[in-house]
Design an enzyme around this catalytic site. Structure first.
Site, PDB file in Angstrom:
ATOM      1  N   HIS A 132       7.352  -4.636   0.809  1.00  0.00           N
ATOM      2  CA  HIS A 132       6.091  -4.861   1.560  1.00  0.00           C
ATOM      3  C   HIS A 132       5.487  -3.538   2.036  1.00  0.00           C
ATOM      4  CE1 HIS A 132       7.390  -9.140   1.912  1.00  0.00           C
ATOM      5  NE2 HIS A 132       8.578  -8.574   2.024  1.00  0.00           N
ATOM      6  N   LYS A 153      -9.506  19.819  -0.501  1.00  0.00           N
ATOM      7  CA  LYS A 153      -8.951  18.644  -1.184  1.00  0.00           C
ATOM      8  C   LYS A 153      -8.177  18.973  -2.453  1.00  0.00           C
ATOM      9  CE  LYS A 153     -10.251  14.580  -0.559  1.00  0.00           C
ATOM     10  NZ  LYS A 153      -9.305  13.540  -0.456  1.00  0.00           N
ATOM     11  N   GLU A 157      -4.474   8.467 -10.573  1.00  0.00           N
ATOM     12  CA  GLU A 157      -5.520   7.472 -10.290  1.00  0.00           C
ATOM     13  C   GLU A 157      -6.171   6.988 -11.582  1.00  0.00           C
ATOM     14  OE1 GLU A 157      -7.268   8.761  -5.970  1.00  0.00           O
ATOM     15  OE2 GLU A 157      -7.547  10.149  -7.611  1.00  0.00           O
TER      16      GLU A 157
END
Ligand code: ARG
Length: 470
Positions: free
Chosen positions: A165, A292, A299
């Site tokens: 979970h 960044k 992705e």
């Protein structure tokens, strides 16, 4: 030019029956050469085998066969050198090759389509294409498995929180986590091998639907083209695209596997986790935020998985409700197939690159281990002292609550507090609070204990040695 005035083009393989020319829009709509040109190698191969089979029953004289084979080799070279000229009248790869062969060999080429149809031809071409792709996909997965095993071996001792979970659950060896991917890939390879066993059934000789009216030696064709068997029913052979569905299903499952590991690595590369750091070579930056470093490689694999599942859906929809045998809808089976194979190859290579170069931050993994992860071990401790598990679960749940309330870790709570919860607790309870020990409680076969993981690393190495390819 008005589409109604399109010039009559007698060179189409089927144009004899028609009084009027095809509408130019229909012409474009009907053409598949733009994408099925990828089948050229398979189509030339199929033509070579078919020409030999025809010669065996006297359709070609030995001299004609020689000229046909030479012509086909010339066509092969033209494609290879990117010199093959596709004409506007070339509807698909099959008619293009036949047209060119007839240009080169004259009347001999005009006999190559004896006893066959594009229906059995295209089914054979696509199967040949899939056979080649299956072998290469198998090899690519195999080499990715090797990267996974190497990485697991390098980090054999590294302990991390395991999640259910997405909440910390129990400690795991990072190597154990990684090996889970090895075994996913093993199943993916098995699916490809299973798929292959049905791809290698030869449709050629089935004609349009009823079987060729010429006494073609199909066993000979199968041997020539590397198929292990000939199809047993011509109706089935020209209608069947199960093999494409099976291949794309296997690829979709494989992509889902990769996508889940990508998701974990993406989360773990965040500042909040800091478990891994992707190499610069597999990351990109932001046009606006100078600080960044984004995990775009992972992705994109996650994103491209959607594309393969989309292709899979398209193909299932294509087949559903299609009357037997051949219908032109089946021309739409190729682009999704090609795209899924291309996507899978790219994703394997990118994932391999990202995984083999990423930094594993084992200190951070250990730092994030919360002592609450010992809760199951404490419950098991009481069970070993004779308490039924359901009761020990309740006892430890009370201790968990207590630890949250007081802010004390399990290892900091005094023995008196444990004994208040259950008289079965003794001083040895404190030996539980060691991550290594916790891991090594789980040396059950397939568990995260170091002995178990080492055993399965050996097993993985054996599997890698056993079948390099098929
Ligand atoms: N281009 C067609 C395909 O991809 C080849 C078969 C054409 N057959 C036909 N009966 N029109 O399926």
């Amino acid at each position: 030019m008005n589409s109604k005035e399109t010039k009559y083009q007698p060179e189409k393989v089927w144009s004899g029956r028609f009084k009027k020319a095809t509408d130019s829009l229909m012409e474009r709509f009907n053409q598949s050469i733009a994408f099925d040109i990828r089948l050229w190698r398979a189509d030339v191969q199929v033509n070579l085998a078919w020409a030999k089979a025809l010669a065996k029953i006297g359709v070609f004289s030995p001299d004609e066969l020689r000229r046909i084979l030479e012509g086909l080799r010339k066509i092969h070279d033209e494609f290879e050198k990117n010199e093959f000229v596709v004409l506007p009248s070339d509807e698909d790869i099959h008619s293009a090759v036949e047209r060119r062969l007839t240009e080169i060999t004259g009347s001999a080429g005009a006999r190559i389509h004896t006893g066959r149809s594009r229906n059995d031809q295209v089914a054979t071409d696509v199967r040949l294409f899939c056979l080649e792709a299956l072998g290469e996909l198998f090899a690519a997965l195999h080499s990715l498995q090797r990267t996974v095993v190497q990485n697991a071996e390098q980090h054999i001792d590294c302990i991390m929180p395991g999640y259910t979970h997405l909440q910390q659950a129990q400690p795991l060896l990072f190597s154990h986590y990684l090996l889970s991917l090895f075994f996913c890939l093993q199943r993916d390879k098995e699916r490809l091998a299973d798929c292959k066993s049905r791809v290698e059934s030869l449709p050629l000789g089935s004609g349009a639907l009823a079987g060729s009216a010429f006494a073609i030696d199909r066993e000979f064709l199968a041997r020539e083209l590397g198929f292990s068997q000939v199809s047993e029913n011509s109706v089935d052979a020209v209608s069947d695209r199960d093999f494409i569905l099976e291949l794309i299903n296997a690829l979709a499952i494989f992509q889902i596997h990769l996508s889940r590991y990508c998701e974990d690595f993406i989360i773990w590369s965040s500042a909040e986790f800091g478990f891994i750091e992707l190499d610069d070579a597999w990351s990109t930056g932001s046009s606006m935020m100078p600080q960044k470093k984004n995990p775009d490689s992972l992705e994109l694999i996650r994103g491209k998985t959607a594309r393969v599942i989309g292709n899979q859906t398209q193909l299932h929809c294509l087949m559903k409700g299609l009357p037997l045998t051949y219908a032109k809808d089946l021309q739409e089976d190729k682009e999704s197939l090609f795209d899924s194979i291309d996507t899978a190859f790219d994703c394997i290579a990118v994932f391999d690159g990202a995984l083999s170069s990423m930094k594993i931050n084992s200190d951070m993994m250990r730092q994030k281990l919360d002592e609450q992860l010992f809760a199951t071990d404490i419950a098991d401790y009481l069970v070993k002292k004779g308490l039924p598990f359901r009761e020990s679960h309740r006892v430890v749940a009370n201790l968990v609550r207590r630890s949250i309330e007081t802010g004390q870790r399990f290892s900091e709570m005094p023995l008196a507090e444990y004994r208040q919860a259950s008289a079965l607790f003794e001083n040895d309870v404190f030996s539980i609070f060691n991550w290594q020990n916790s891991i090594n409680l789980r040396n059950v076969d397939g568990g995260t204990g170091i002995a178990s993981v080492k055993k399965h690393l050996i097993r993985a190495r054996q599997l890698l040695k056993a079948v390099e390819t098929f």
